[in-house]
Write an enzyme that holds these catalytic residues in place. Structure first.
Site, PDB file in Angstrom:
ATOM      1  CB  ALA A 116     -19.997  99.675  -2.369  1.00  0.00           C
ATOM      2  NE  ARG A 118     -20.300  96.151   0.725  1.00  0.00           N
ATOM      3  CZ  ARG A 118     -19.158  96.528   0.191  1.00  0.00           C
ATOM      4  NH1 ARG A 118     -18.958  96.351  -1.117  1.00  0.00           N
ATOM      5  NH2 ARG A 118     -18.210  97.100   0.912  1.00  0.00           N
ATOM      6  CE1 TYR A 119     -22.728  98.611   3.033  1.00  0.00           C
ATOM      7  CE2 TYR A 119     -21.046  99.568   1.608  1.00  0.00           C
ATOM      8  CZ  TYR A 119     -21.400  98.767   2.684  1.00  0.00           C
ATOM      9  OH  TYR A 119     -20.437  98.132   3.401  1.00  0.00           O
ATOM     10  CB  THR A 120     -26.810 102.586  -3.901  1.00  0.00           C
ATOM     11  OG1 THR A 120     -26.243 101.712  -4.896  1.00  0.00           O
ATOM     12  CG2 THR A 120     -25.717 103.450  -3.293  1.00  0.00           C
TER      13      THR A 120
END
EC number: 5.6.2.2
Length: 744
Positions: A116, A118-120
């Site tokens: 997602a 928000r993680y990358t």
């Protein structure tokens, strides 16, 4: 009371659909020629540039970028926008990625397995800087964003034709585009060649730009003539297949066609193994890792197995060979969708590149001349320093006094008043004069470029060569002309093992190993029994017939073992009639004699009878008749034809026609009424060599005819034949007594 505009429904729907189509074509699905980008891609790159996410900067969370894109430029779904960003970061999706990502951005075996947003984290790739370099309102077209509060670029001033480098695909209303990716060196050299010689032919261009270059490598198997025709018309199909290497008993697939998932290919190969279509493959494993994106290993049963034949089967049955549609459609600088070949595209892009250069030069010249104008005013400060200081000290409003005293413009006077005291040193005066000389030289060179088209071309060529030196790499997809794989069986991939095929009365089929199988010990289901058996080999096709003259093909090597009760033939084929107790199994070139009970027949072959269709293949036109004979034919000189009434006719084999299918020619005269009344029919055929002894069985009695006694029965095709001696006219069996007897 509200008043509403009224329109005929036809007029309203036509206008609404037209406006929708225009929007989808120009603002969603079709890329622009100038930078090869769709609006969402362009907005992502511009937003990242505005956030300072250059290739040399520290990356930021992807959610930050997507938030800016949605809030400022692209008010659409966050998932679709993020997926567009992910694609630009995947080196197996884009030939030259535009985004450099950290974290999980998907893999070739699962492209949509990315994490997602928000993680990358992400930033622009070095290559993306080629599209954004010199981006300003003076070099390219800008327009308002969706709410009019900001301005965004309509196109980017790309330094290279990204539309061909990364390609594009999309479906609009009534239009679609499929542009393959290419190698940056070949595209750059093609641009240079066209700048030097705009009249370059498509054939000459094909020598510089031979074909696409997909990010996943593999092989392009089109011929040079096919590729040249595709590039000339802008339409066609590129055939790409995986590349592999063979090491003893290991076959390793190390590159896949573009947009093919390795997990899907592995599943397809596994299904073929389960379906016994790859009997020479012992094992399948995936050895892909961070060092090798693709490493699908097939373990072969022994080193004598042909890995090339295995791959030919896989190319035909899986996505290891894939066709890519080519449809070079784009939005032209005139803002119209056009479909062209590669040559017109490059020529049009070079015109855009030159216009962009001219705008940039004019903007740079304007800045240079403005600075020279300011410097000319500042020089006066140093020539009349004391007077200038005196005016500034004693005048309440020194600007108009300075302008009147030294004939200065308002900009020059303002620059003098803004000059700090520390800049009035003698050293600063020397720097100012040096800057003035440099700017004059720069202005002259800019004017020369603006006035001389040849100088501009040399400048563009120099820029392209510099970009090729910075970003050029070697071709990944090899162009090797090969014949496309077909979905026909490959006998070389099937083990050559002797078997005995068994067909039961209730049409259950199976195969026993070897030709010496003890059939009497084979068990059957209750109420079932053996109908017919036939000796063959696993690499030969197995042919069955029904009572309407349709032939069906079974994959012999896939037949169930005789240790079980087998399987019903309806699981493998879809017969439209009753399956007959007749089996053929032989090599594709094996001749086969087919004859009907009405006396018609012809010579066919196993290959002509074979079919992949479950519904079979109509090979023998019967009418009121039935199949009387369907057996392999050895090399013989004569055919002995026996009728129900006890007649015998011996005809030369050369008189029998060779056909793929049909009714055939009349071999022996049988009256149709006698056939219908069950009075006469063709009941048996015995092939004969010139020195064979014909042995006829009639119950327990035997009638022997050596070649010298055949004269009474030899005739021409279509005759009635002669009666056998009394007591031998009910023929129950025939055989030959010959030292050269064929086992078929």
């Amino acid at each position: 009371m509200h008043s509403f505009e009224q329109k005929p429904i036809a007029e309203y729907t036509e206008q609404a659909y037209y406006e929708y189509a225009q929007y989808v074509i120009q603002n969603r699905a079709i890329p622009k020629l100038e930078d090869g980008l769709k609006p969402v891609q362009r907005r992502i790159l511009f937003a990242m540039s505005e956030l300072g996410l250059r290739s040399t900067s520290k990356p930021k969370k992807s959610a930050r970028t997507i938030g800016d894109v949605l809030g400022k430029f692209h008010p659409h779904g966050d998932t679709a926008c993020y997926e567009a960003m992910v694609l630009m970061a995947q080196d197996f999706s884009y030939r030259y990625p535009l985004v450099e990502g950290q974290g999980n951005w998907g893999a070739i075996d699962a492209p949509k397995s990315f994490a997602a947003m928000r993680y990358t984290e992400a930033k622009l790739s070095p290559y993306a800087q080629l599209l954004l370099k010199d981006l300003n309102p003076h070099t390219t077209e800008w327009g308002p964003n969706f709410d009019g509060t900001l301005r965004e670029p309509i196109t980017l001033p790309a330094r290279l034709p990204n539309i061909l480098l990364n390609g594009a695909s999309g479906i609009a209303v009534g239009l679609a585009t499929d542009i393959p990716p290419h190698n940056i060196k070949e595209i750059g050299n093609a641009c240079i060649a066209l700048l030097k010689k705009p009249s370059l032919s498509s054939q000459a261009l094909a020598e510089i730009l031979p074909g696409p270059d997909y990010p996943t490598g593999g092989e392009i198997i089109n011929s040079a003539a096919e590729l040249e025709a595709i590039y000339r018309s802008g339409q066609g199909q590129i055939k790409q297949r995986a590349s592999y290497q063979i090491d003893d008993t290991a076959l390793t697939i190390n590159a896949l066609p573009h947009q093919v998932s390795s997990s899907k290919v592995i599943q397809q190969i596994a299904d073929l193994m389960i379906g016994k279509k790859l009997p020479l493959v012992k094992n399948l494993r995936d050895e892909s890792d961070e060092n090798a994106q693709v490493a699908i290993v097939l373990s072969l049963k022994n080193s004598r197995v042909s890995g090339d034949d295995i791959m030919h089967t896989l190319f035909a049955e899986t996505d290891l060979e894939k066709s890519h549609k080519v449809n070079i459609t784009y939005i032209s600088p005139e803002k119209k969708p056009v479909q062209t070949g590669v040559l017109p595209l490059l020529l049009s892009w070079l015109v855009f590149q030159e216009n962009t250069l001219i705008k940039g030069l004019q903007h740079q010249l304007s800045i240079t001349e403005s600075r020279l104008h300011i410097i000319a005013g500042l020089v006066i400060v140093f020539e009349f320093l004391d007077e200038v200081i005196k005016i500034i000290r004693h005048e309440d409003n020194p600007k108009p006094v300075l302008m009147a005293r030294f004939s200065l413009s308002e900009e020059q006077a303002h620059a003098i008043l803004e000059t700090k005291l520390k800049h009035l040193a003698k050293l600063e005066a020397h720097k100012l004069q040096e800057e003035q000389q440099n700017l004059k030289s720069l202005a002259e060179s800019l004017k020369q470029l603006l006035e001389d088209p040849q100088a501009r071309k040399k400048h563009i060529i120099k820029s392209i060569r510099q970009d090729l030196a910075d970003f050029g790499d070697e071709r990944r997809s090899k162009i090797i002309e090969r014949k496309p794989a077909s979905r026909t069986s490959i006998p070389q991939t099937i083990p050559k093992e002797a078997i005995t095929i068994l067909l039961s009365e209730k049409h259950w089929v199976r195969a026993a190993k070897g030709h010496d199988a003890d059939i009497e010990k084979v068990s059957f289901k209750t109420g079932d029994s053996l109908a017919v058996s036939f000796k063959g080999y696993t690499h030969w096709p197995c042919i069955l017939f029904d009572d309407s003259g349709i032939a069906y093909t079974l994959a012999t090597h896939e037949l169930p073992s005789a240790r079980s009760h087998g399987e019903p033939v309806t699981k493998m084929i879809s017969p439209s009639g009753t399956i007959l107790p007749r089996i053929l199994c032989g090599p594709l070139e094996q001749p086969v004699l087919l004859a009907s009970s009405l006396g018609y027949g012809f010579i066919s072959s196993i290959q002509a009878l074979s079919t992949r269709n479950r519904a079979g293949k109509k090979v023998l036109s019967l009418g009121e008749a039935s199949i009387a004979y369907a057996k392999p034919l050895r090399e013989v000189t004569y055919l002995a034809l026996f009728t129900q009434q006890g007649r015998l006719l011996i005809i030369p084999t050369a008189d029998v026609p060779s056909l793929a299918k049909g009714k055939g020619n009349k071999l022996i005269q049988i009256h149709k009424k006698e056939l219908i009344d069950n009075v006469d029919s063709l009941v048996r055929i015995q092939p004969l060599a010139a020195d064979d002894i014909l042995v006829v069985h009639s119950g327990k009695r035997t009638f022997t005819q050596p070649p010298k006694a055949w004269d009474a029965y030899i005739g021409t095709r279509g005759q009635r034949g002669a009666f056998l001696p009394r007591g031998y006219r009910r023929v129950t069996d025939t055989e030959i007594d010959s030292p050269n007897q064929d086992s078929i």
